[in-house]
Design a protein around this motif. Sequence first.
Motif, short mmCIF file in Angstrom:
data_model
loop_
_atom_site.label_atom_id
_atom_site.label_comp_id
_atom_site.label_asym_id
_atom_site.label_seq_id
_atom_site.Cartn_x
_atom_site.Cartn_y
_atom_site.Cartn_z
N THR A 77 16.45 -2.42 -6.64
CA THR A 77 15.25 -1.11 -7.35
C THR A 77 15.34 0.47 -6.07
O THR A 77 16.82 0.29 -5.04
CB THR A 77 13.64 -1.02 -6.05
N VAL A 78 15.89 0.65 -7.09
CA VAL A 78 16.70 2.33 -7.05
C VAL A 78 15.06 3.51 -6.92
O VAL A 78 14.28 2.96 -7.68
CB VAL A 78 17.74 2.25 -8.16
N VAL A 79 15.63 3.89 -6.03
CA VAL A 79 14.51 5.08 -5.46
C VAL A 79 15.08 6.15 -5.67
O VAL A 79 16.30 6.77 -5.05
CB VAL A 79 13.53 4.88 -3.74
N ARG A 80 14.62 7.07 -6.99
CA ARG A 80 14.90 8.93 -6.25
C ARG A 80 13.61 9.54 -6.65
O ARG A 80 12.73 9.54 -6.07
CB ARG A 80 14.93 8.65 -8.84
N ALA A 87 17.79 5.94 -2.61
CA ALA A 87 17.37 4.99 -2.13
C ALA A 87 17.93 3.26 -2.32
O ALA A 87 17.20 3.47 -4.42
CB ALA A 87 17.25 4.29 -0.87
N THR A 88 18.55 2.40 -2.34
CA THR A 88 18.72 1.60 -2.63
C THR A 88 18.49 -0.17 -2.34
O THR A 88 18.94 -0.44 -2.02
CB THR A 88 20.30 1.47 -3.90
N PHE A 89 17.77 -0.88 -2.63
CA PHE A 89 17.14 -1.88 -2.26
C PHE A 89 17.32 -3.29 -3.06
O PHE A 89 16.88 -3.47 -4.07
CB PHE A 89 15.74 -2.09 -1.64
N SER A 90 18.37 -4.42 -3.00
CA SER A 90 18.58 -5.17 -3.71
C SER A 90 17.51 -6.45 -3.20
O SER A 90 17.23 -7.01 -2.17
CB SER A 90 20.44 -5.57 -3.72
N THR A 103 20.23 7.23 1.11
CA THR A 103 21.49 8.60 0.90
C THR A 103 21.03 9.49 2.20
O THR A 103 19.41 9.57 2.52
CB THR A 103 20.67 9.70 -0.74
N GLY A 104 22.17 10.08 2.74
CA GLY A 104 21.55 10.68 4.05
C GLY A 104 22.45 12.10 4.41
O GLY A 104 23.59 12.14 3.14
N MET A 126 33.27 1.51 -9.72
CA MET A 126 32.19 2.42 -9.36
C MET A 126 31.01 1.60 -8.65
O MET A 126 31.19 1.13 -8.70
CB MET A 126 32.06 2.86 -10.20
N SER A 127 30.74 1.92 -7.68
CA SER A 127 29.85 1.41 -6.69
C SER A 127 28.04 0.74 -7.49
O SER A 127 28.11 2.28 -8.16
CB SER A 127 29.43 1.86 -5.13
N PRO A 128 27.47 0.71 -7.33
CA PRO A 128 26.47 0.48 -8.16
C PRO A 128 25.49 1.85 -7.15
O PRO A 128 24.82 2.67 -7.92
CB PRO A 128 25.56 -1.13 -7.55
N THR A 129 25.30 1.85 -5.87
CA THR A 129 25.84 3.37 -5.46
C THR A 129 25.85 4.35 -7.15
O THR A 129 24.97 5.54 -7.04
CB THR A 129 25.33 4.56 -3.70
N SER A 130 26.56 4.72 -7.24
CA SER A 130 27.20 5.45 -8.31
C SER A 130 27.09 5.68 -9.61
O SER A 130 26.94 6.54 -9.78
CB SER A 130 29.15 5.62 -8.00
#
Length: 363
Positions: free
Chosen positions: A82-85, A93-96, A105-106, A1-5
């Motif tokens: 940092t994860v943006v919700r 979005a996810t910023f490392s 996400t789009g 599972m990816s960090p995004t998931s």
Amino acid sequence: MSPTSQDRNRKKKGPGRRRAVNTLVVLGLLGTSAYLTVELRDRQRTDTAPPVRAVAGNAPAIGNKAGTGERRYERLANPARTVVRGPDGGVLATFSDGARTAVLTGPSRTFAEPKYTSAKVTTDSWVRLLPQPWTEGAEKTAWFTEWFGKFLGSREPDIFAFSMEYLEGAPAKKDAQGIQYAGDAQFGPLNPNGSEAGDLRLEQSDFYDYLGIPYTFRDGTVEHPEAARLRSMDCSGFVRTVFGYRARYPLLGKDVKGDGLPRTANGMARFSPGVPVLELTGGRPAATDRLQPGDLVFFDIDKRTGDRLDHVGIYLGLDTDGKPRFISSREEANGPTFGDKGGTARLDGSGFYSTGLRSAKRL
């Protein structure tokens, strides 16, 4: 599972998620191959060109109102990011930390390459480059506010879109100067010594070979294309084309440590900036769950090179079979592919590439 998931699964309990997502199915077929058409843009052919800008007419932000107060910024670890919700808890979005590669996400897209695989990649991840590496608290800066406002929900071509423009059968695209910057790419010219030398096609075709033009690097070094390598790019040349020439990540002329992308897979793994996601230990990583779409994945598949990493690809995420899939330029397929010719393009199981996986990095 990816960090995004993983990030998506960690949202707080509350009202059901009601994110309206416009589905953009990308199945541009030519013969039996697939490609994604991107918008033509003029660009300077040096490392000093500015980052890609958004174009007018972008889609509205997804799952989010205009006010930034509607968003929540959450800090996660391993790697630090940092994860943006949005208001409903969904990931925007996810910023490392330390990386310019960001995942937004789009609109959903589907990539297919039926000539080489029955698997497809359906994803709502859009991989883009930040103007500078991410740091904790960067969401409070003016540059981020401007950048995020332009790209959240945008259909401006991203890393994945660029990658698909070099698959077999992809149409040629030229800039204002008549230089073909996209279209069906080969791996390299035929080896004059044939299979006796161990390789049917020669390596060392870089992005400027594909373009057929001289290229001046930031240190003043000028590289000239070889006529026999026109429209060709090896595995690292493909990554340099997509991230460097197209997305404007800085490029280095050689395998040296610096603030740009080195020439070879081994140089990228050991010397390039960015964040190690799967540590290079000399063996196969125990798991791939830290991977995020857009990460570079590195392999040791040629026993003649010893500990030197000899192949690199771009992680696409999970395919329609739920398997982690990557895209790379390969000798067997004579160019970029995320199909299975010459070895299954997955990172799990006991296949040729999965057993050769050694590390991953987020630029």
